[in-house]
Design a protein around this motif. Structure first.
Motif, mmCIF file in Angstrom:
data_model
loop_
_atom_site.group_PDB
_atom_site.id
_atom_site.type_symbol
_atom_site.label_atom_id
_atom_site.label_comp_id
_atom_site.label_asym_id
_atom_site.label_seq_id
_atom_site.Cartn_x
_atom_site.Cartn_y
_atom_site.Cartn_z
ATOM 1 N N PHE A 146 1.978 1.117 10.286
ATOM 2 C CA PHE A 146 3.204 1.257 9.505
ATOM 3 C C PHE A 146 3.393 2.729 9.197
ATOM 4 O O PHE A 146 2.457 3.403 8.798
ATOM 5 C CB PHE A 146 3.007 0.448 8.218
ATOM 6 N N LEU A 147 4.605 3.230 9.377
ATOM 7 C CA LEU A 147 4.972 4.571 8.939
ATOM 8 C C LEU A 147 6.173 4.431 8.026
ATOM 9 O O LEU A 147 7.107 3.682 8.336
ATOM 10 C CB LEU A 147 5.329 5.469 10.122
ATOM 11 N N GLY A 148 6.139 5.124 6.905
ATOM 12 C CA GLY A 148 7.246 5.024 5.965
ATOM 13 C C GLY A 148 7.530 6.345 5.294
ATOM 14 O O GLY A 148 6.615 7.135 5.043
ATOM 15 N N THR A 158 10.981 16.558 -2.041
ATOM 16 C CA THR A 158 11.960 15.466 -2.137
ATOM 17 C C THR A 158 11.716 14.324 -1.158
ATOM 18 O O THR A 158 12.259 13.232 -1.348
ATOM 19 C CB THR A 158 13.393 15.992 -1.914
ATOM 20 N N LEU A 159 10.917 14.542 -0.125
ATOM 21 C CA LEU A 159 10.595 13.498 0.853
ATOM 22 C C LEU A 159 9.095 13.470 1.104
ATOM 23 O O LEU A 159 8.429 14.509 1.052
ATOM 24 C CB LEU A 159 11.302 13.747 2.193
ATOM 25 N N ALA A 160 8.588 12.283 1.383
ATOM 26 C CA ALA A 160 7.173 12.151 1.745
ATOM 27 C C ALA A 160 7.041 11.044 2.775
ATOM 28 O O ALA A 160 7.742 10.033 2.713
ATOM 29 C CB ALA A 160 6.332 11.825 0.511
ATOM 30 N N THR A 161 6.139 11.250 3.728
ATOM 31 C CA THR A 161 5.884 10.255 4.768
ATOM 32 C C THR A 161 4.424 9.842 4.696
ATOM 33 O O THR A 161 3.531 10.677 4.538
ATOM 34 C CB THR A 161 6.223 10.822 6.162
ATOM 35 N N TYR A 162 4.204 8.542 4.809
ATOM 36 C CA TYR A 162 2.861 7.963 4.717
ATOM 37 C C TYR A 162 2.576 7.108 5.943
ATOM 38 O O TYR A 162 3.469 6.502 6.526
ATOM 39 C CB TYR A 162 2.741 7.101 3.448
ATOM 40 N N ARG A 163 1.304 7.061 6.300
ATOM 41 C CA ARG A 163 0.800 6.239 7.406
ATOM 42 C C ARG A 163 -0.032 5.124 6.783
ATOM 43 O O ARG A 163 -0.872 5.391 5.915
ATOM 44 C CB ARG A 163 -0.069 7.125 8.303
ATOM 45 N N VAL A 164 0.195 3.897 7.226
ATOM 46 C CA VAL A 164 -0.588 2.762 6.735
ATOM 47 C C VAL A 164 -1.154 2.010 7.937
ATOM 48 O O VAL A 164 -0.400 1.487 8.763
ATOM 49 C CB VAL A 164 0.251 1.789 5.879
ATOM 50 N N GLU A 165 -2.471 1.984 8.044
ATOM 51 C CA GLU A 165 -3.136 1.202 9.081
ATOM 52 C C GLU A 165 -3.535 -0.132 8.474
ATOM 53 O O GLU A 165 -4.213 -0.163 7.438
ATOM 54 C CB GLU A 165 -4.375 1.917 9.602
ATOM 55 N N VAL A 166 -3.111 -1.222 9.091
ATOM 56 C CA VAL A 166 -3.543 -2.546 8.662
ATOM 57 C C VAL A 166 -4.697 -2.932 9.578
ATOM 58 O O VAL A 166 -4.527 -3.072 10.789
ATOM 59 C CB VAL A 166 -2.400 -3.586 8.743
ATOM 60 N N ARG A 167 -5.880 -3.064 8.982
ATOM 61 C CA ARG A 167 -7.105 -3.332 9.748
ATOM 62 C C ARG A 167 -7.651 -4.727 9.466
ATOM 63 O O ARG A 167 -7.459 -5.259 8.378
ATOM 64 C CB ARG A 167 -8.180 -2.302 9.396
ATOM 65 N N ARG A 168 -8.343 -5.266 10.437
ATOM 66 C CA ARG A 168 -9.064 -6.528 10.246
ATOM 67 C C ARG A 168 -10.393 -6.150 9.587
ATOM 68 O O ARG A 168 -11.246 -5.517 10.217
ATOM 69 C CB ARG A 168 -9.304 -7.221 11.588
ATOM 70 N N GLY A 169 -10.517 -6.452 8.305
ATOM 71 C CA GLY A 169 -11.718 -6.066 7.562
ATOM 72 C C GLY A 169 -11.658 -4.607 7.141
ATOM 73 O O GLY A 169 -10.690 -3.893 7.415
ATOM 74 N N GLU A 170 -12.694 -4.158 6.471
ATOM 75 C CA GLU A 170 -12.736 -2.794 5.938
ATOM 76 C C GLU A 170 -12.716 -1.732 7.031
ATOM 77 O O GLU A 170 -12.070 -0.719 6.901
ATOM 78 C CB GLU A 170 -13.986 -2.610 5.073
ATOM 79 N N GLU A 171 -13.456 -1.944 8.092
ATOM 80 C CA GLU A 171 -13.577 -0.934 9.142
ATOM 81 C C GLU A 171 -13.211 -1.501 10.508
ATOM 82 O O GLU A 171 -13.543 -0.900 11.526
ATOM 83 C CB GLU A 171 -15.015 -0.391 9.176
ATOM 84 N N ALA A 227 0.841 -1.206 0.000
ATOM 85 C CA ALA A 227 0.000 0.000 0.000
ATOM 86 C C ALA A 227 0.872 1.251 0.000
ATOM 87 O O ALA A 227 0.596 2.226 -0.707
ATOM 88 C CB ALA A 227 -0.936 -0.012 1.202
ATOM 89 N N PHE A 228 1.944 1.234 0.776
ATOM 90 C CA PHE A 228 2.916 2.329 0.845
ATOM 91 C C PHE A 228 3.552 2.571 -0.523
ATOM 92 O O PHE A 228 3.654 3.714 -0.992
ATOM 93 C CB PHE A 228 3.960 1.944 1.896
ATOM 94 N N VAL A 269 11.330 6.013 -3.668
ATOM 95 C CA VAL A 269 12.103 4.900 -3.144
ATOM 96 C C VAL A 269 12.100 5.019 -1.621
ATOM 97 O O VAL A 269 12.403 6.097 -1.079
ATOM 98 C CB VAL A 269 13.555 4.929 -3.674
ATOM 99 N N ALA A 270 11.780 3.944 -0.933
ATOM 100 C CA ALA A 270 11.727 3.970 0.525
ATOM 101 C C ALA A 270 13.100 4.265 1.120
ATOM 102 O O ALA A 270 14.114 3.735 0.667
ATOM 103 C CB ALA A 270 11.209 2.637 1.050
ATOM 104 N N VAL A 271 13.108 5.119 2.134
ATOM 105 C CA VAL A 271 14.345 5.395 2.870
ATOM 106 C C VAL A 271 14.237 4.958 4.324
ATOM 107 O O VAL A 271 15.253 4.748 4.981
ATOM 108 C CB VAL A 271 14.762 6.881 2.786
ATOM 109 N N GLU A 272 13.013 4.800 4.832
ATOM 110 C CA GLU A 272 12.829 4.379 6.218
ATOM 111 C C GLU A 272 11.408 3.875 6.395
ATOM 112 O O GLU A 272 10.466 4.453 5.861
ATOM 113 C CB GLU A 272 13.084 5.556 7.168
ATOM 114 N N THR A 273 11.266 2.770 7.123
ATOM 115 C CA THR A 273 9.942 2.253 7.462
ATOM 116 C C THR A 273 9.954 1.755 8.899
ATOM 117 O O THR A 273 11.009 1.421 9.453
ATOM 118 C CB THR A 273 9.508 1.087 6.540
ATOM 119 N N HIS A 274 8.769 1.704 9.478
ATOM 120 C CA HIS A 274 8.604 1.205 10.837
ATOM 121 C C HIS A 274 7.225 0.570 10.933
ATOM 122 O O HIS A 274 6.255 1.113 10.414
ATOM 123 C CB HIS A 274 8.711 2.353 11.848
#
Length: 124
Positions: free
Chosen positions: A110-112, A90-103, A48-49, A60-65
């Motif tokens: 995940f932060l990247g 030149t840099l962008a940070t994204y938040r990714v929530e992994v959820r059980r089901g749609e809601e 997703a990231f 191109v990813a430079v850091e993830t957690h």
């Protein structure tokens, strides 16, 4: 076949403001405790990231957690929802929530950060 396709991931939405990717946890994706392997969950979030961060730039990813909050189990539908936190030149940070089901409840967060450069204009 791509890695994401081999794992059974499906892109549900792909925009610069929100990207969603889904995966049903297969029996082959379990760890020694019988729960979803951390690498499987990371791969879903990372897909997703990658999709959201490459919408309008070459990234191109430079850091993830990744932080794990809850276990996921065989047959669970996991949905990774990616949104931008900050997008600069030149840099962008994204938040990714992994959820059980749609809601459903958040299984992992995940932060990247990516290094960005403008995509080359197509000749035409």
């Amino acid at each position: 076949m791509t890695y994401a396709a081999a794992l059974g991931m499906t892109v549900l939405e792909a925009t610069p403001d929100r990207t969603r990717v889904a995966l049903t946890v297969p029996g082959t994706g379990l760890n020694i405790h019988g729960t979803a392997h951390g690498g499987l969950i990371f791969s879903l979030a990372d897909e997703a990231f990658a999709i959201i961060s490459n919408q309008h730039a070459q990234a191109v990813a430079v850091e993830t957690h990744l932080s794990f909050f809850r276990a996921a189990y065989e047959g669970d539908l996991l949905v990774a929802v990616a949104t931008p936190e900050r997008v600069g030149r030149t840099l962008a940070t994204y938040r990714v929530e992994v959820r059980r089901g749609e809601e459903g409840e958040v299984v992992a967060l995940f932060l990247g950060t990516v290094s960005r450069r403008e995509q080359a204009a197509s000749a035409g």
